[in-house]
Motif scaffolding. Structure first.
Motif, PDB file in Angstrom:
ATOM      1  N   CYS A  19       0.829  -1.208   0.000  1.00 13.57           N
ATOM      2  CA  CYS A  19       0.000   0.000   0.000  1.00 13.57           C
ATOM      3  C   CYS A  19       0.862   1.257   0.000  1.00 13.57           C
ATOM      4  N   THR A 149      -7.365  -3.074   2.096  1.00 10.62           N
ATOM      5  CA  THR A 149      -8.263  -2.898   0.950  1.00 10.62           C
ATOM      6  C   THR A 149      -7.560  -2.166  -0.182  1.00 10.62           C
ATOM      7  N   SER A 150      -6.836  -1.096   0.166  1.00 12.13           N
ATOM      8  CA  SER A 150      -6.130  -0.329  -0.853  1.00 12.13           C
ATOM      9  C   SER A 150      -5.070  -1.170  -1.550  1.00 12.13           C
ATOM     10  N   CYS A 152      -5.026  -4.424  -1.909  1.00 11.67           N
ATOM     11  CA  CYS A 152      -5.704  -5.413  -2.761  1.00 11.67           C
ATOM     12  C   CYS A 152      -6.233  -4.759  -4.038  1.00 11.67           C
ATOM     13  N   ILE A 153      -6.800  -3.548  -3.907  1.00 14.74           N
ATOM     14  CA  ILE A 153      -7.311  -2.845  -5.088  1.00 14.74           C
ATOM     15  C   ILE A 153      -6.171  -2.528  -6.048  1.00 14.74           C
ATOM     16  N   LYS A 154      -5.030  -2.084  -5.512  1.00 15.60           N
ATOM     17  CA  LYS A 154      -3.872  -1.785  -6.369  1.00 15.60           C
ATOM     18  C   LYS A 154      -3.428  -3.021  -7.121  1.00 15.60           C
ATOM     19  N   ILE A 156      -5.296  -5.595  -7.900  1.00 18.35           N
ATOM     20  CA  ILE A 156      -6.329  -5.902  -8.894  1.00 18.35           C
ATOM     21  C   ILE A 156      -6.176  -5.012 -10.129  1.00 18.35           C
ATOM     22  N   LEU A 157      -5.979  -3.702  -9.923  1.00 19.54           N
ATOM     23  CA  LEU A 157      -5.827  -2.777 -11.048  1.00 19.54           C
ATOM     24  C   LEU A 157      -4.589  -3.104 -11.870  1.00 19.54           C
ATOM     25  N   LEU A 281     -12.334   2.519  -8.117  1.00 16.36           N
ATOM     26  CA  LEU A 281     -11.290   1.798  -7.382  1.00 16.36           C
ATOM     27  C   LEU A 281      -9.983   2.565  -7.386  1.00 16.36           C
ATOM     28  N   THR A 285      -7.719   4.058  -4.205  1.00 19.28           N
ATOM     29  CA  THR A 285      -6.301   3.797  -3.909  1.00 19.28           C
ATOM     30  C   THR A 285      -5.564   5.082  -3.554  1.00 19.28           C
TER      31      THR A 285
END
Length: 457
Positions: A19, A149-150, A152-154, A156-157, A281, A285
């Motif tokens: 993160c 969460t951030s 994981c989103i990074k 995913i992106l 999303l 981030t």
């Protein structure tokens, strides 16, 4: 009070590294280098990321306090150099926060297909800034869900844009032709100025060291998190950079919205709701970036203020949880002033102007960290080091001076205009002036606080 905080585990520590260190919005400026970015990624991983990660792991586990990089440099070179470092390290953060705030109305406008007015843009930017400030009033352990969460989103992106890039390359071709010559390093001024972004993309490992009070076993978790997180980060940077390079011709990449533009082109007309989800999303981030860095930056600033090396207000803390609220409020005030002033400036790439100035000041704050590592080995060698950088004196010098030289070169190519043409001056001169002003303010602080000259703390 710190004993009553929740402690987070190794998995959370690794996600915190991702993160903090992986910065999704910085992928586009690097992709603007072109195909030679792959050479620079690999080169910088070996020449900068590896030695920096090792040094941060040793210093962070040996001197595991809230002071972080400020404490290490103060111990090695004295309070004046520590004060400068604390100032450079802190001031980059509100500059970065202002650059990310500028992205919000731009991306919202793209999604809505409208031009957001200047005043509404400012309101959106100020809302982003002060939400971050308020969240940073609370301990990092209370915000682990945000970090997780951030991160994981990074991931995913990054995986999504890279995966779409591979699919598009196989089915439709690529926007930039891949030839041997295009993969070789480029030494034009534009490319060299963006290489500083690659180094910026690797910075932040020492922020994890300031999380030590919230860890179950920091002396083991810090080096483990740095090594595991570093490997993952290196891979996802290259993967996401490939996706952007497949989608957009190099000379058309926007330094601010390049990642979203890539998704828009890769998804095509079928994107629709997916593009909206990706954009939301991505914006989330940005909060994760700011929140994860704010804890480390504010802790360092407050710690320096407690020692009399930054203005007293930076040391103001909450009576409930001892969090450094003074530094957090200063973040908000300076970032707010920057976005308001930015709205009054002539039309320009505000994201890159603020972002480039932030990365220059951050890079400047790290320059002395590397020789400080060697000096602390010499003057404080008897202190127990749970993790030691391996190698003899010759290897340690290489590990110290190669990344330091790369930092200095990157700063020069980002902040110094090498041409007097109008385009170069309008793009680089604000960064030059901002850097000089920031350096001067640091010296004014030292003079105003009457910080004595000494050899170490």
């Amino acid at each position: 009070m710190g004993e009553n905080r929740k402690k987070f585990k190794l998995t959370t520590a690794i996600l915190a590294v991702i993160c903090v260190v992986f910065v999704a919005e910085a992928a586009a400026p690097v992709a603007a280098i072109g195909n030679s970015q792959y050479f620079w990624w690999i080169f910088m991983m070996i020449a900068f990321l590896l030695p920096y990660g090792l040094i941060a792991a040793e210093l962070g586990t040996t001197y595991d306090g809230e002071g972080g990089i400020y404490d290490w440099i103060s111990k090695a070179y004295g309070r004046r150099m520590g004060s400068r470092t604390a100032w450079y390290y802190w001031v980059n953060f509100p500059l970065w926060m202002a650059s990310l705030a500028v992205l919000f109305p731009e991306i919202i406008g793209k999604l809505a297909g409208v031009q957001i007015s200047a005043w509404l843009s400012i309101l959106i930017e100020l809302a982003f800034i002060w939400i971050v400030v308020v969240i940073s009033f609370y301990p990092i352990s209370d915000s682990t869900w945000i970090l997780n969460t951030s991160a994981c989103i990074k991931l995913i992106l990054a995986i999504a844009v890279g995966g779409l890039g591979i699919y598009t390359a196989l089915t439709k071709g690529v926007a930039n032709e891949y030839t041997l010559s295009s993969l070789l390093p480029s030494f034009d001024l534009r490319s060299l100025s963006f290489i500083s972004v690659i180094i910026f993309n690797f910075l932040g490992f020492e922020v994890i060291c300031t999380y030590a009070p919230d860890m179950q076993n920091p002396k083991k978790q810090i080096p483990q998190a740095i090594i595991a997180g570093g490997i993952v980060i290196a891979l996802i940077y290259i993967f996401s950079a490939f996706g952007i390079g497949v989608a957009i011709p190099t000379d058309e990449i926007s330094t601010s919205s390049g990642l979203i533009d890539s998704f828009q082109l890769l998804l095509g007309s079928s994107g629709g709701i997916l593009l909206i989800i990706v954009s939301v999303l991505f914006l989330l981030t940005l909060f994760g970036n700011m929140i994860s860095w704010s804890f480390g930056v504010n802790s360092v600033a407050a710690y320096a203020a407690d020692n009399g090396d930054l203005p007293k207000y930076f040391g103001k803390r909450s009576g409930k949880n001892n969090m450094p609220t003074g530094a957090a409020v200063m973040n908000g005030l300076l970032a707010s002033a920057i976005v308001i002033i930015g709205a009054l400036l002539p039309e320009s790439d505000l994201f890159w102007s603020f972002f480039a100035l932030n990365l220059v000041m951050l890079l400047v704050s790290y320059v002395v960290m590397f020789p400080a590592f060697l000096k602390l080995r010499k003057i404080d060698g008897d202190t127990e080091r749970p993790f030691r950088v391996p190698g003899g004196s010759g290897m340690l010098r290489v590990i110290t001076y190669v990344p330091m030289i790369l930092l200095i070169i990157s700063i020069i190519f980002t902040a110094v205009p090498f041409s007097l043409d109008y385009e170069t001056l309008t793009e680089v001169l604000p960064i030059t002036v901002g850097t000089i002003v920031s350096l001067i303010i640091g010296e004014i602080i030292i003079h105003a606080l009457k910080i004595p000259k000494n050899s170490g703390r």
